[in-house]
Design an enzyme around this catalytic site. Structure first.
Site, PDB file in Angstrom:
ATOM      1  N   LYS A 234       6.152 -19.527  -7.841  1.00  0.00           N
ATOM      2  CA  LYS A 234       5.718 -20.612  -6.560  1.00  0.00           C
ATOM      3  C   LYS A 234       6.859 -19.853  -5.554  1.00  0.00           C
ATOM      4  O   LYS A 234       7.804 -20.073  -5.084  1.00  0.00           O
ATOM      5  CB  LYS A 234       5.798 -21.851  -6.526  1.00  0.00           C
ATOM      6  CG  LYS A 234       5.135 -22.717  -6.038  1.00  0.00           C
ATOM      7  CD  LYS A 234       5.013 -23.774  -5.888  1.00  0.00           C
ATOM      8  CE  LYS A 234       4.573 -24.420  -4.712  1.00  0.00           C
ATOM      9  NZ  LYS A 234       4.095 -23.847  -3.219  1.00  0.00           N
ATOM     10  N   ARG A 254      -3.440 -21.222   5.475  1.00  0.00           N
ATOM     11  CA  ARG A 254      -4.470 -22.373   4.528  1.00  0.00           C
ATOM     12  C   ARG A 254      -4.700 -23.294   6.237  1.00  0.00           C
ATOM     13  O   ARG A 254      -5.440 -23.986   5.178  1.00  0.00           O
ATOM     14  CB  ARG A 254      -3.329 -22.892   3.767  1.00  0.00           C
ATOM     15  CG  ARG A 254      -4.136 -23.595   2.892  1.00  0.00           C
ATOM     16  CD  ARG A 254      -3.011 -24.514   1.826  1.00  0.00           C
ATOM     17  NE  ARG A 254      -2.743 -25.585   2.174  1.00  0.00           N
ATOM     18  CZ  ARG A 254      -2.366 -26.755   1.924  1.00  0.00           C
ATOM     19  NH1 ARG A 254      -1.186 -26.792   1.024  1.00  0.00           N
ATOM     20  NH2 ARG A 254      -2.650 -27.862   1.803  1.00  0.00           N
ATOM     21  N   ARG A 401     -10.282 -33.108  -8.145  1.00  0.00           N
ATOM     22  CA  ARG A 401     -10.497 -34.449  -8.460  1.00  0.00           C
ATOM     23  C   ARG A 401      -9.209 -34.867  -9.353  1.00  0.00           C
ATOM     24  O   ARG A 401      -8.655 -35.948  -9.304  1.00  0.00           O
ATOM     25  CB  ARG A 401     -11.457 -34.780  -8.242  1.00  0.00           C
ATOM     26  CG  ARG A 401     -12.109 -35.969  -8.036  1.00  0.00           C
ATOM     27  CD  ARG A 401     -12.097 -36.719  -6.559  1.00  0.00           C
ATOM     28  NE  ARG A 401     -12.672 -35.485  -5.825  1.00  0.00           N
ATOM     29  CZ  ARG A 401     -14.139 -35.911  -4.665  1.00  0.00           C
ATOM     30  NH1 ARG A 401     -15.408 -36.342  -5.959  1.00  0.00           N
ATOM     31  NH2 ARG A 401     -14.557 -34.749  -4.216  1.00  0.00           N
TER      32      ARG A 401
END
Ligand SMILES: [Zn+2]
Ligand SMILES: [Zn+2]
Lengths: 548, 336
Positions: A234, A254, A401
Site C-alpha cells: 500500500k 481520485r 457497502r
C-alpha cells in the site's frame, strides 16, 4: 468590466471557499456567456500572452500620475504590487462605456502586445482614462499577469459543475481544453463548456474508483485462505486513473481532478501505451534507480505546483504504479475477475520498459504468516502496509457497502490514522512562542452528503510538523480565524491533516464518544478538502470488534 | 527670511519647544508648560505641570488625563505667553483638536497637530491659517493615500451592516475609541439594529454628549440586549479588543476595520478581517498639499509619518522644508 471587477473584489474579501463559490455562482448566473467563459478561464489559470512588459507599464503610469521617479518608487515599495500601485496613483477617471470582460481583454488589453513601446505607453494611458476606479486594479492585474484571487482551478470546476448540473470530471476535462489556449474563450466555448451530454469520441472521464476498507485486527480466519487474496504494497501516494482515449492521455486524481498538467513525464510515458486504455494506479515519486519511493511530502511539492520546473522534475520524478487494468481497446474489463485483469495488466506492462510505469508487485501469499511478516516489513520499503484484494472480485464502485464481504482491504501498519479537519488553535511556548502550534481536530458526525453533517472535535495534537510547516499553518490560522475565546481561536474548517494514533476506545468524557491514544500529526493533506475528511463512524470502525 | 537655526520652534529631548514663550507643544516627556493640540494619547501625555488646550477639548483631556491643571482657550482667542502670542484654531481631527499659532514680532508659526480636511459632524472643521512657518504632520504623506468621499464610505458601511443583519450576523467594526468611533456613530443613525459600544468607546461617547455633540443612542452589552437584536447590531470596539473574550457574545459576526490604512490591500489582508473601510481622521496626500499651500508658508517642518517623502517633495517645489523627529505615533498601529 464592472461586474467582473465586483466579482474580483468579492472573491478577494470572501473568507472561506463557500463564500467564494457563492460569489462565483452569482457571477456566472448574471454574466453574458462570453464573459462567463473568460472569467472561468482566468480564474482557473488561463492567461493571455503578457501584453506589456512591466517597465513599460511602470513608466507609462509614472507619466500618467505625473510623479517623479523616486516618489513612484516610494509608493511601489509601500504597496508591494505594481498593478495596485498604479490603481492607487492614477487620477480617478471619468467612467466611459462599461465594456464586458472579454471585450476589454480581447479588444483593449491584448492588442497592446502588437504595438511599439511608445504606442503601448500611449495605449495604456488611453485605457486608464476610460475605466472606472473599481475596475482599475483588475485591469492592471490582467496586464501584469499577477492575477490571483485564492480560488483554485478545482474551485472553478466545482462552481461550473454546480451551475451546469454536470459532473465535475466532465467540466474539468472540457476546461482543460480551454486552458490550453492563450486566447480567452468566447460564447461558443461557454455553451460547449456547460452543454449537457457526453463528449463522444473525446470523452475520457474516469470511471468511479474502487475503494478499500481499513482492516483492523487479524485477517485470519476472517478472510479465509490467504491464497484467495492478491497482496500488494500500500503506497503512500496519490491514487490516480490513467485514461487514454483516441490516443490522448488524461491523468485523473481520485477526487475527480484532472492532474495531467502536473505530471508531464507521466503523459510522455503514457504516449507509448495503446490508444484506448484505462489503468488504476498510484502516482508516487520514485526515481528510476531508487529501491523505494520518496516520501509523500516530496510528491506534495508536485501536487501543489501547477507549473513544474526542470529542477523539480529531476528532483521529484513521478512514477505511475499500475494496480489494475480496467479497460483496453474499447473493452470494459471491470466485471471480469481480478486474476484475469491482473494477467492482462502484466502482459501489457511486459512490453513496456519505462521506469515511470511500474507494475504493482504481487506479494507471495501462500499463508497469512508470510503476509503478516511482509506487512511488518512495509515501512522499510517505503510502504504504509498491504492491500488485500480478492482474486475473484470484480472492480466495484466506491467502498463496497458491506464490510463483512469486503473484496478490497487496506491493511495499514499502525499507527492508525484518520484525515481530520483543523478547527481550533492555540499559541505555543518557548521557541515557538507566538506561533500557533497546538491544534484541535474534528471529524464529521455523519456522512458529509447529509445536509446536517457537522464537525465534532475528537483530538488535540501538536507534534509532528517541521518549522516551515508550522509557520505555514500559523499564517493559515491568522487568515482564517472566525472566533476567539481567550487564547483559543476557532478556525475556518478548511485544512485537513492526517492524525495518527495508537488506539481508539469509547469514551464518555469526549463529545465525540471516542478517545484516541497519543494523537499526532502525520502530515498536512493539502490534497483533501474538509468534506473529504473522515467521519466519527470511520474512526469507530478502527476499534477492535467487540467480543461476542 | 530666518535661517533654520533661528526658527521660533526647536526640537528638544522633551519635544517641540518655543523659547520665546518657554513652553512645549505636545511634549513626550514631562515639562513645566505644555500646549496640547488634541487628546490622543501620543500627543497628550500625563505628567506635565500646566496644560493649555482648546476649550472644546477640556472634557476629553480630563477624561483621559484625570485632574490636571488645565487652562483653555476658545478657538481664535489670543493669549500672551512671554514674548509669544498664542492662539488655537480648529484642526478638524477630533473633538477639540487645534492647530497652535505662535506669533513673535510679526512672524507667525503654526503647528498643525493632527488634522483632516474632510467633513466630520463631531468636530469643528479645519481652518487654514496664513503663516511663515508651518509644522505639519505627514501620517499619510504618500500619493497612494487619496481618500474616497466619506459619504461613499459611510454608505459602504451602512450597506455592509444591512447585509450582515439580513444574514443574521452582527457587524463588528474596529475603530479608534476616541474620534473615529464618534464620527462613525454620528453618521450611522437609524440602521437595521442597535448600536453596541465597547466600554472604551462608550466612555468617550459620554464625554462627547456632555460637550453637546449629538450622537444616536448606543447600548452597552450589559443592557440585556436579546440575542435576535444582537445579530442585527453594529458593534464598535477599539482594535485592542481584537482577540478578547468580550467579542465572543456577538458570534456569529462579520468584522471590519475603519482606517486610512485600509487603502492598501496588503494591510487589509494582513488583518484577516472581512472588510476594510477607508475612513481616516488624517489628511490624505492631496489634502496635505492643499493645507500646506493654503498657509502660504515658505518654511515647512514635517513631523510624524512619511517625513522624508514630504520633505523631499516640498523641497523639490522650491520650499524650505525640513524634518522634526517627533515621538508621535506614525505606524499602522497608530490612529489612522
Ligand atoms: Zn491624533
Ligand atoms: Zn498624530
Amino acid at each position: 468590466m464592472k461586474r467582473f471587477a465586483a466579482l474580483f473584489h468579492a472573491l478577494d474579501a470572501a473568507n472561506g471557499s463557500r463564500h467564494k463559490q457563492q460569489a462565483l455562482l452569482a457571477y456566472l448566473a448574471a454574466a453574458p456567456a462570453e464573459d462567463a467563459a473568460t472569467a472561468c478561464w482566468l480564474l482557473a489559470g488561463g492567461r493571455p500572452l503578457r501584453p506589456v512588459a512591466a517597465p513599460v507599464m511602470r513608466a507609462a503610469a509614472q507619466t500618467a500620475a505625473d510623479l517623479p521617479d523616486w516618489l513612484f518608487d516610494e509608493c511601489y515599495e509601500r504597496v508591494g504590487d505594481l498593478a495596485e500601485t498604479i490603481a492607487l496613483l492614477l487620477p480617478a477617471p471619468a467612467p466611459g462605456d462599461d465594456l464586458g470582460l472579454r471585450r476589454m481583454l480581447v479588444g483593449h488589453i491584448m492588442p497592446l502586445r502588437e504595438l511599439s513601446r511608445d504606442d503601448q505607453a500611449a495605449g495604456l494611458r488611453a485605457l486608464w482614462r476610460q475605466i472606472d476606479g473599481d475596475s482599475m486594479l483588475v485591469v492592471n492585474k490582467l496586464i501584469t499577469g499577477a492575477f490571483r484571487v485564492g480560488l483554485s482551478r478545482q474551485g472553478v470546476v466545482r462552481a461550473l459543475a454546480s451551475h451546469s448540473a454536470l459532473a465535475p470530471e466532465r467540466i474539468s476535462q472540457r476546461l482543460t481544453g480551454l486552458l490550453a489556449s492563450r486566447q480567452p474563450p468566447g460564447a461558443d466555448d461557454w455553451y460547449g463548456l456547460t452543454a449537457a451530454g457526453d463528449d463522444g469520441d473525446t470523452d475520457a472521464l474516469p470511471c468511479p474508483f474502487f475503494l478499500a476498507h481499513p482492516l483492523t485486527g487479524e485477517p485470519a480466519p476472517r478472510l479465509g485462505p490467504a491464497g484467495d487474496w492478491l497482496a500488494e504494497w500500500k503506497w503512500d501516494g496519490m491514487r490516480g486513473q490513467l485514461v487514454r482515449r483516441g490516443g490522448v492521455s488524461h491523468l485523473w486524481s481520485r477526487g475527480g481532478e484532472l492532474v495531467s498538467d502536473r505530471f508531464p513525464e507521466l503523459l510522455a510515458m503514457a504516449a507509448m501505451l495503446p490508444p484506448e486504455l484505462r489503468i488504476d494506479g498510484e502516482i508516487i515519486v520514485w526515481p528510476a534507480d531508487a529501491e523505494r519511493p520518496l516520501p509523500f511530502n516530496v510528491l506534495q511539492r508536485r501536487i501543489n505546483l501547477k507549473q513544474v520546473g526542470r529542477k523539480l522534475l529531476a528532483e521529484a520524478p513521478a512514477c505511475f504504479v499500475a494496480y489494475d487494468l480496467l479497460g483496453i481497446d474499447g473493452e470494459d474489463l471491470r466485471r471480469q475477475p481480478l486474476a484475469s485483469r491482473r494477467q492482462r495488466l502484466e502482459a501489457l506492462l511486459a512490453t513496456c520498459e519505462d521506469p515511470r510505469l511500474r507494475l504493482s508487485e504481487a506479494i507471495a501469499s501462500d499463508d497469512w504468516n508470510a503476509l503478516v511478516e511482509a506487512r511488518e516489513a512495509a515501512r522499510s520499503r517505503g510502504a504504509e502496509g498491504l492491500m488485500l484484494k480478492r482474486r475473484d472480485s470484480a472492480y466495484g464502485e466506491g467502498r463496497s457497502r458491506s464490510q463483512a464481504r469486503g473484496d478490497w482491504w487496506k491493511w495499514k501498519l499502525s499507527p492508525m490514522s484518520v484525515d481530520a479537519v483543523l478547527v481550533h488553535a492555540l499559541r505555543g511556548h518557548g521557541r515557538r512562542a507566538g506561533l500557533f502550534t497546538d491544534y484541535g481536530f474534528a471529524l464529521w458526525d455523519r456522512p458529509v452528503s447529509r445536509p446536517d453533517a457537522a464537525l465534532v472535535g475528537f483530538a488535540k495534537a501538536y507534534s509532528g510538523l517541521d518549522d516551515a510547516e508550522i509557520r505555514r499553518i500559523d499564517s493559515f490560522i491568522r487568515r482564517n480565524t472566525v472566533e476567539r475565546f481567550g487564547p483559543v481561536r476557532t478556525v475556518r474548517p478548511e485544512l485537513v491533516m492526517e492524525i495518527g494514533f495508537d488506539a481508539v476506545a469509547p469514551s464518555r468524557r469526549h463529545k465525540s464518544g471516542l478517545a484516541v491514544r497519543f494523537p499526532r500529526i502525520l502530515r498536512i493533506r493539502d490534497d483533501k478538502r474538509a468534506d473529504q475528511a473522515n467521519t466519527l463512524a470511520e474512526l469507530r470502525a478502527l476499534m477492535p470488534a467487540e467480543p461476542g | 527670511m530666518r535661517r533654520s537655526d533661528q526658527l521660533p520652534i526647536e526640537l528638544r529631548p522633551a519635544g517641540l519647544y518655543c523659547p520665546a514663550g518657554d513652553f512645549y507643544v505636545d511634549p513626550w516627556r514631562p515639562v513645566e508648560r505644555a500646549v496640547i493640540t488634541h487628546a490622543h494619547a501620543d500627543h497628550a501625555r500625563s505628567g506635565h505641570v500646566h496644560y493649555l488646550c482648546a476649550a472644546a477639548a477640556a472634557d476629553v483631556m480630563r477624561a483621559r488625563l484625570g485632574d490636571i491643571r488645565l487652562q483653555t482657550l476658545d478657538y481664535g482667542e489670543p493669549l500672551v505667553v512671554g514674548r509669544a502670542r498664542v492662539s488655537l484654531h480648529p484642526a478638524g481631527h477630533v473633538l477639540g483638536s487645534a492647530q497652535v499659532s505662535i506669533e513673535i514680532d510679526g512672524h507667525r508659526t503654526v503647528l498643525s497637530g493632527d488634522y483632516k480636511l474632510q467633513a466630520d459632524p463631531t468636530c469643528a472643521p479645519f481652518e487654514p491659517q496664513r503663516c511663515d512657518l508651518f509644522v505639519t504632520e505627514s501620517t499619510f504623506g504618500l500619493p497612494i493615500y487619496r481618500w474616497p468621499d466619506s459619504a461613499t464610505v459611510i454608505d459602504q458601511i451602512r450597506n455592509w451592516w444591512h447585509d450582515n443583519a439580513a444574514a443574521g450576523r452582527a457587524s463588528l467594526v474596529f475603530v479608534y475609541a476616541f474620534g473615529k468611533a464618534q464620527r462613525l456613530l454620528a453618521s450611522l443613525a437609524d440602521g437595521p439594529g442597535p448600536v453596541v459600544c465597547h466600554g472604551a468607546v462608550e466612555a468617550l461617547n459620554r464625554v462627547y454628549r456632555a460637550g453637546g455633540v449629538t450622537l444616536p443612542p448606543t447600548r452597552a452589552v450589559d443592557d440585556g440586549i436579546d440575542r435576535a437584536a444582537l445579530q442585527r447590531a453594529l458593534v464598535l470596539a477599539p482594535p485592542s479588543a481584537a482577540g478578547s473574550p468580550w467579542l465572543k457574545r456577538f458570534a456569529p459576526y462579520a468584522d471590519a476595520f475603519a482606517s486610512g490604512w485600509m487603502q492598501v490591500r496588503g494591510q487589509r489582508r494582513r488583518r484577516a478581517l472581512d472588510r476594510g473601510f477607508v475612513l481616516s481622521d488624517h489628511a490624505d496626500w492631496p489634502a496635505l498639499l492643499q493645507a500646506i499651500d493654503a498657509t502660504g508658508a515658505e518654511t515647512l517642518r514635517v513631523t510624524h509619518g512619511h517625513v522624508a517623502v514630504m520633505v523631499r517633495w516640498l523641497h523639490e517645489q522650491g520650499l524650505d522644508a525640513g524634518a522634526f523627529e517627533t515621538a508621535y505615533g506614525e505606524q499602522p498601529g497608530g490612529d489612522g
